[in-house]
Design a protein around this motif. Structure first.
Motif, PDB file in Angstrom:
ATOM      1  N   GLY A 497      -1.679  -0.264 -34.405  1.00  0.00           N
ATOM      2  CA  GLY A 497      -1.860  -1.599 -33.858  1.00  0.00           C
ATOM      3  C   GLY A 497      -2.687  -1.651 -32.593  1.00  0.00           C
ATOM      4  N   ALA A 498      -2.882  -0.492 -31.933  1.00  0.00           N
ATOM      5  CA  ALA A 498      -3.626  -0.463 -30.669  1.00  0.00           C
ATOM      6  C   ALA A 498      -5.095  -0.129 -30.872  1.00  0.00           C
ATOM      7  N   ILE A 499      -5.452   0.348 -32.074  1.00  0.00           N
ATOM      8  CA  ILE A 499      -6.822   0.762 -32.364  1.00  0.00           C
ATOM      9  C   ILE A 499      -7.262   0.059 -33.643  1.00  0.00           C
ATOM     10  N   GLU A 500      -8.370  -0.612 -33.580  1.00  0.00           N
ATOM     11  CA  GLU A 500      -8.808  -1.467 -34.693  1.00  0.00           C
ATOM     12  C   GLU A 500      -9.009  -0.701 -35.990  1.00  0.00           C
ATOM     13  N   ASN A 501      -9.627   0.456 -35.905  1.00  0.00           N
ATOM     14  CA  ASN A 501      -9.869   1.289 -37.088  1.00  0.00           C
ATOM     15  C   ASN A 501      -8.907   2.470 -37.034  1.00  0.00           C
ATOM     16  N   TYR A 502      -7.883   2.400 -37.856  1.00  0.00           N
ATOM     17  CA  TYR A 502      -6.748   3.322 -37.740  1.00  0.00           C
ATOM     18  C   TYR A 502      -6.312   3.740 -39.137  1.00  0.00           C
ATOM     19  N   GLN A 503      -6.151   5.045 -39.354  1.00  0.00           N
ATOM     20  CA  GLN A 503      -5.805   5.521 -40.694  1.00  0.00           C
ATOM     21  C   GLN A 503      -4.871   6.724 -40.598  1.00  0.00           C
ATOM     22  N   VAL A 504      -3.876   6.770 -41.485  1.00  0.00           N
ATOM     23  CA  VAL A 504      -2.939   7.893 -41.560  1.00  0.00           C
ATOM     24  C   VAL A 504      -2.872   8.362 -43.005  1.00  0.00           C
ATOM     25  N   ASP A 505      -3.140   9.659 -43.215  1.00  0.00           N
ATOM     26  CA  ASP A 505      -3.110  10.253 -44.551  1.00  0.00           C
ATOM     27  C   ASP A 505      -2.218  11.486 -44.534  1.00  0.00           C
ATOM     28  N   VAL A 506      -1.569  11.765 -45.661  1.00  0.00           N
ATOM     29  CA  VAL A 506      -0.676  12.925 -45.748  1.00  0.00           C
ATOM     30  C   VAL A 506      -0.922  13.675 -47.049  1.00  0.00           C
ATOM     31  N   ALA A 507      -0.634  14.968 -47.003  1.00  0.00           N
ATOM     32  CA  ALA A 507      -0.728  15.814 -48.190  1.00  0.00           C
ATOM     33  C   ALA A 507       0.343  16.892 -48.071  1.00  0.00           C
ATOM     34  N   LYS A 508       0.736  17.463 -49.186  1.00  0.00           N
ATOM     35  CA  LYS A 508       1.776  18.486 -49.128  1.00  0.00           C
ATOM     36  C   LYS A 508       1.492  19.634 -50.092  1.00  0.00           C
ATOM     37  N   TYR A 509       2.001  20.808 -49.709  1.00  0.00           N
ATOM     38  CA  TYR A 509       1.924  22.010 -50.535  1.00  0.00           C
ATOM     39  C   TYR A 509       3.326  22.313 -51.031  1.00  0.00           C
ATOM     40  N   GLN A 510       3.507  22.387 -52.338  1.00  0.00           N
ATOM     41  CA  GLN A 510       4.831  22.587 -52.910  1.00  0.00           C
ATOM     42  C   GLN A 510       5.217  24.058 -52.858  1.00  0.00           C
ATOM     43  N   SER A 511       6.388  24.331 -52.298  1.00  0.00           N
ATOM     44  CA  SER A 511       6.867  25.708 -52.156  1.00  0.00           C
ATOM     45  C   SER A 511       8.306  25.808 -52.612  1.00  0.00           C
ATOM     46  N   LYS A 512       8.708  27.012 -53.011  1.00  0.00           N
ATOM     47  CA  LYS A 512      10.104  27.266 -53.379  1.00  0.00           C
ATOM     48  C   LYS A 512      11.002  27.349 -52.146  1.00  0.00           C
ATOM     49  N   ILE A 513      10.406  27.539 -50.981  1.00  0.00           N
ATOM     50  CA  ILE A 513      11.203  27.598 -49.753  1.00  0.00           C
ATOM     51  C   ILE A 513      11.778  26.212 -49.487  1.00  0.00           C
ATOM     52  N   THR A 514      13.065  26.154 -49.302  1.00  0.00           N
ATOM     53  CA  THR A 514      13.730  24.859 -49.159  1.00  0.00           C
ATOM     54  C   THR A 514      13.497  24.293 -47.754  1.00  0.00           C
ATOM     55  N   THR A 515      13.067  23.050 -47.704  1.00  0.00           N
ATOM     56  CA  THR A 515      12.802  22.383 -46.428  1.00  0.00           C
ATOM     57  C   THR A 515      13.515  21.037 -46.397  1.00  0.00           C
ATOM     58  N   GLY A 516      13.726  20.550 -45.184  1.00  0.00           N
ATOM     59  CA  GLY A 516      14.386  19.259 -45.045  1.00  0.00           C
ATOM     60  C   GLY A 516      14.405  18.814 -43.604  1.00  0.00           C
ATOM     61  N   ALA A 517      15.256  17.835 -43.319  1.00  0.00           N
ATOM     62  CA  ALA A 517      15.326  17.252 -41.976  1.00  0.00           C
ATOM     63  C   ALA A 517      15.735  18.293 -40.947  1.00  0.00           C
ATOM     64  N   TRP A 518      15.045  18.272 -39.833  1.00  0.00           N
ATOM     65  CA  TRP A 518      15.357  19.092 -38.659  1.00  0.00           C
ATOM     66  C   TRP A 518      15.315  18.148 -37.474  1.00  0.00           C
ATOM     67  N   ARG A 519      16.136  18.321 -36.514  1.00  0.00           N
ATOM     68  CA  ARG A 519      16.364  17.356 -35.433  1.00  0.00           C
ATOM     69  C   ARG A 519      15.098  16.568 -35.063  1.00  0.00           C
ATOM     70  N   ALA A 520      15.199  15.246 -35.142  1.00  0.00           N
ATOM     71  CA  ALA A 520      14.072  14.331 -34.941  1.00  0.00           C
ATOM     72  C   ALA A 520      13.005  14.557 -36.003  1.00  0.00           C
ATOM     73  N   PRO A 521      13.390  14.374 -37.281  1.00  0.00           N
ATOM     74  CA  PRO A 521      12.433  14.603 -38.371  1.00  0.00           C
ATOM     75  C   PRO A 521      11.170  13.769 -38.198  1.00  0.00           C
ATOM     76  N   TYR A 522      10.092  14.306 -38.682  1.00  0.00           N
ATOM     77  CA  TYR A 522       8.747  13.741 -38.715  1.00  0.00           C
ATOM     78  C   TYR A 522       8.123  13.504 -37.339  1.00  0.00           C
ATOM     79  N   THR A 523       8.902  13.645 -36.264  1.00  0.00           N
ATOM     80  CA  THR A 523       8.324  13.436 -34.929  1.00  0.00           C
ATOM     81  C   THR A 523       8.456  14.659 -34.035  1.00  0.00           C
ATOM     82  N   ASN A 524       9.310  15.619 -34.397  1.00  0.00           N
ATOM     83  CA  ASN A 524       9.606  16.723 -33.484  1.00  0.00           C
ATOM     84  C   ASN A 524       8.371  17.533 -33.116  1.00  0.00           C
TER      85      ASN A 524
END
Length: 743
Positions: A497-524
């Motif tokens: 909202g602060a920048i007129e031209n603003y874009q966020v993209d995500v991609a992931k690599y699938q692994s057998k290693i189990t991952t999940g929430a860790w304190r303050a997920p997605y922002t830590n």
């Protein structure tokens, strides 16, 4: 703030009370959250009632004593103290007359019994207040009826009701009369200025038991006939059990049985794919013994053979894969404002940087454990779990039992940090108990805990900004993560909202290693990346780094974009207070400062790090932390949460590193995994903004900014930028040449 009278969100049917109580007394329970369940039925009499019958209610005895049941899991965040405080405030009872008891899981009457996302107080605030206020009004009505006066002529304070003549009655005096009255349709909530308990320092209700070692935690729980289980799990992610030899283990002292488990867990794959993706679906071997030690020693004697079950990942390979994702074009777009490509093409200057973070284990002080007893009548579960309803439902599905037959009790938890959201240990305990037909407790060793974890995923961010005519005109954030990073909210945090031209993209690599929430997920980790980037962007633009942030916030004020999660006004305020309280820019020579501001878990935070050079390296001496989390229920507990979050954030930014080779974790205990030490913890000075906003999150929001604050301070001290965590892995970036120190 005017008096808040509410009725629309709370029905009388959700408010439970019992009359004809054996021995006298009133029991009042209220649905703590907005999804009220009208089917709730009160028990018939107190003789059949104990705290296991409800997960949250008020019990007032005829001697005036008050018991408040706390419904949410207590993982050290203090809700077992703060949630009852909110009820007690509106009930208007002296805190020294209150006894607090942990409630159990109750899916029939309550919702969101969860410890996660720093949301317990935020979601429970209004309903908890309504609980206490309704109980108080019923007691006042009962006293008024006895005196033959209108209830409006009566007031209540600290458990005593007073009429206009000055006559008084205690809550215990009228509790039985109140039980027979109608539940009021509307009750008045206190104005914030009238709070007596909320906003005062209250000690942890369990502190005496904690320091004296009385049973509180899952590891403390015992039951008649209980045995113990240690489980042989795959030592490598991506392998499955082929065969095992248990002869030596069975011959060891105290060993009762050895059983193979896993088939029932695999059956959950179709019923809940999200859960099964967090644990190994290989068969495992459970050793049952009379004591934990006997079970763990016998487990070491099991000779198991494993074979590959898909991709076996190493850290180096995954690192290359993440870079490949950032360089490629297989992204999912989460937000796109304007045209970033065109804005970059027209920019006078462009800054692009890549930031990297490793996997991290949770390392709760109390290793994973859980108790289960499966009988024809019920499935009894006891232990530390952040998501009791989810786990009870999975156990019911796995054992093909009616959900009503699952009885789950929560113990206090020696840390959660997201690891206890998933509850693979609960499923193991239930499957073992079902197989051996005995009450059993599964106990992880520290090695089990670290090597069969659910880890924070390794992540890389690439951030690019364009500047035109001295203004930031383009911003592009790319994320590449192992498996996923729970990123649904990222695109709507600052600087959205602060920048007129603003874009966020995500991609992931699938692994057998189990991952999940860790304190303050997605922002830590993202907070460090973005806030370091903004500092460097300010340098490139040759503008003040704090002013750059303030200028961007001005553009968000008055926005009608409902996607924006943060408040520019509240963020601006924490920034200004942090500048003032930290002495930003006014420190004596030899003190270097780093600034950050961040929003997550509904709260606004600004932090300033003070760093000094010792023996040629920067050392963190102090963090000034300013928080706007709305009304602070318990300042003492809140301060503990904020300080802990900051220190945790510093520790993992500095030292946290976890690697895998061919799917095998490279650290099994603290001899090879570094945590922050007591002597390394800086002074943390916490300031809470005072306002009348409803409470927001606090268990997590102070952690993410900490890494950015010290990284920016390190840059001021050494002249070198850090782009990867942990910082200690790059000593060449944390040193100052001797001649520069002398100069």
């Amino acid at each position: 703030m005017s008096t808040n009278i509410t009725s629309s969100k709370f029905s009388r049917r959700a408010f439970m009370r019992t009359s004809s109580l054996a021995g006298g007394g009133l029991l009042i329970g209220f649905n703590l959250f907005q999804a009220c369940k009208p089917k709730a039925a009160p028990p018939i009499d107190l003789a059949e009632l104990n705290y296991n019958d409800f997960n949250a209610f008020i019990k007032i005895a005829d001697n005036g004593a008050v018991t408040i049941f706390s419904p949410n899991p207590e993982i050290g965040q203090g809700v077992k103290t703060s949630m009852p405080m909110i009820i007690a405030e509106e009930l208007d009872v002296s805190w020294d007359k209150v006894n607090v008891v942990q409630g159990i899981l109750d899916n029939e009457n309550y919702t969101r019994q969860v410890a996660g996302g720093s949301q317990s107080i935020r979601f429970g605030w209004e309903a908890l207040r309504q609980t206490g206020a309704t109980a108080k009004q019923m007691l006042i009505n009962a006293a008024a009826a006895r005196w033959g006066v209108d209830a409006s002529e009566c007031t209540a304070s600290e458990g005593v009701i007073t009429n206009s003549k000055g006559e008084t009655l205690g809550y215990g005096d009228v509790v039985n009369d109140a039980a027979a009255l109608e539940v009021p349709e509307e009750v008045a909530l206190k104005e914030v200025k009238d709070f007596k308990l909320i906003g005062t320092d209250v000690g942890n209700v369990d502190i005496d038991k904690i320091v004296t070692g009385e049973p509180l935690f899952g590891l403390d729980y015992k039951a008649d006939g209980m045995v113990y289980a240690a489980v042989v799990r795959p030592t490598t992610f991506g392998k499955k059990l082929v065969s095992y030899d248990d002869a030596a283990a069975k011959a060891m002292p105290g060993v009762i049985d050895v059983v193979k488990i896993g088939a029932k867990v695999r059956s959950l794959l179709e019923k809940d794919p999200g859960f099964s993706s967090k644990i190994s679906t290989s068969d495992k071997v459970a050793v049952i013994a009379k004591t934990t030690w006997q079970a763990m020693k016998a487990k070491e004697a099991i000779k198991a053979e494993w074979e590959d079950d898909g991709t076996i990942d190493s850290t180096e390979e995954m690192d290359k894969a993440l870079t490949g994702l950032l360089d490629g074009n297989r992204f999912e777009n989460l937000r796109k404002d304007g045209n970033v490509s065109r804005a970059f093409a027209q920019a006078d200057k462009v800054l692009e940087r890549t930031y990297e973070s490793p996997f991290l284990p949770h390392n709760c002080m109390e290793p994973m454990n859980f108790y289960a007893n499966v009988t024809p009548e019920k499935v009894h579960l006891v232990g530390p779990i952040q998501t009791p309803a989810w786990k009870a439902g999975l156990v019911a599905a796995m054992l093909e039992r009616d959900p009503s037959e699952i009885h789950l009790e929560m113990t206090r938890q020696g840390g959660g940090f997201g690891r206890r959201l998933f509850g693979d240990f609960v499923i193991e305990a239930a499957e073992i108990a079902d197989a051996i037909k005995k009450p059993v407790k599964v106990v992880y060793s520290r090695e089990d805990d670290m090597m069969d974890g659910i880890y924070r995923p390794a992540i890389k961010y690439r951030i690019k900004a364009g500047v035109k005519d001295g203004k930031v005109t383009a911003y592009h954030l790319k994320e590449a993560a192992i498996n996923d990073n729970m990123y649904d909210l990222i695109p709507n945090f600052f600087p959205a909202g602060a920048i007129e031209n603003y874009q966020v993209d995500v991609a992931k690599y699938q692994s057998k290693i189990t991952t999940g929430a860790w304190r303050a997920p997605y922002t830590n980790f993202l907070a460090f990346a973005e806030q370091s980037f903004f500092d460097e962007l300010a340098e490139m633009m040759e503008v003040d780094r704090v002013q750059l942030r303030l200028d961007l916030l001005q553009k968000v004020k008055g926005t009608e974009d409902e996607r924006i999660q943060y408040s520019p006004e509240r963020m601006e305020e924490v920034i200004k207070v942090a500048v003032e309280k930290s002495g930003w820019g006014t420190k004596p020579e030899g003190v270097y400062q780093g600034f950050v501001n961040y929003y997550c878990h509904n709260s606004h935070v600004a932090e300033v790090a003070d760093v000094e050079i010792e023996d040629g390296s920067p050392v963190v001496k102090k963090i000034t932390c300013v928080v706007d989390c709305g009304i602070v229920v318990n300042p003492l507990g809140a301060k503990n949460q904020a300080e802990g979050g900051v220190i945790d954030g510093i520790g993992h930014s500095m030292y946290g590193d976890y690697a895998f080779k061919d799917g095998t974790p490279m650290a099994a205990n603290f001899d090879k995994y570094r945590l922050i030490r007591m002597k390394e913890a800086p002074v943390v000075e916490v300031h809470f903004l005072k306002n009348e906003y409803s409470p927001t999150g606090l268990g997590e929001p102070t952690l993410p900014p900490a890494g950015g604050a010290i990284a920016n301070a390190f840059k001021a001290a050494t002249g070198k930028r850090l782009y990867n965590q942990p910082f200690s892995k790059y000593p060449e970036l944390l040193t100052v040449p001797e001649k520069e120190i002398i100069g």
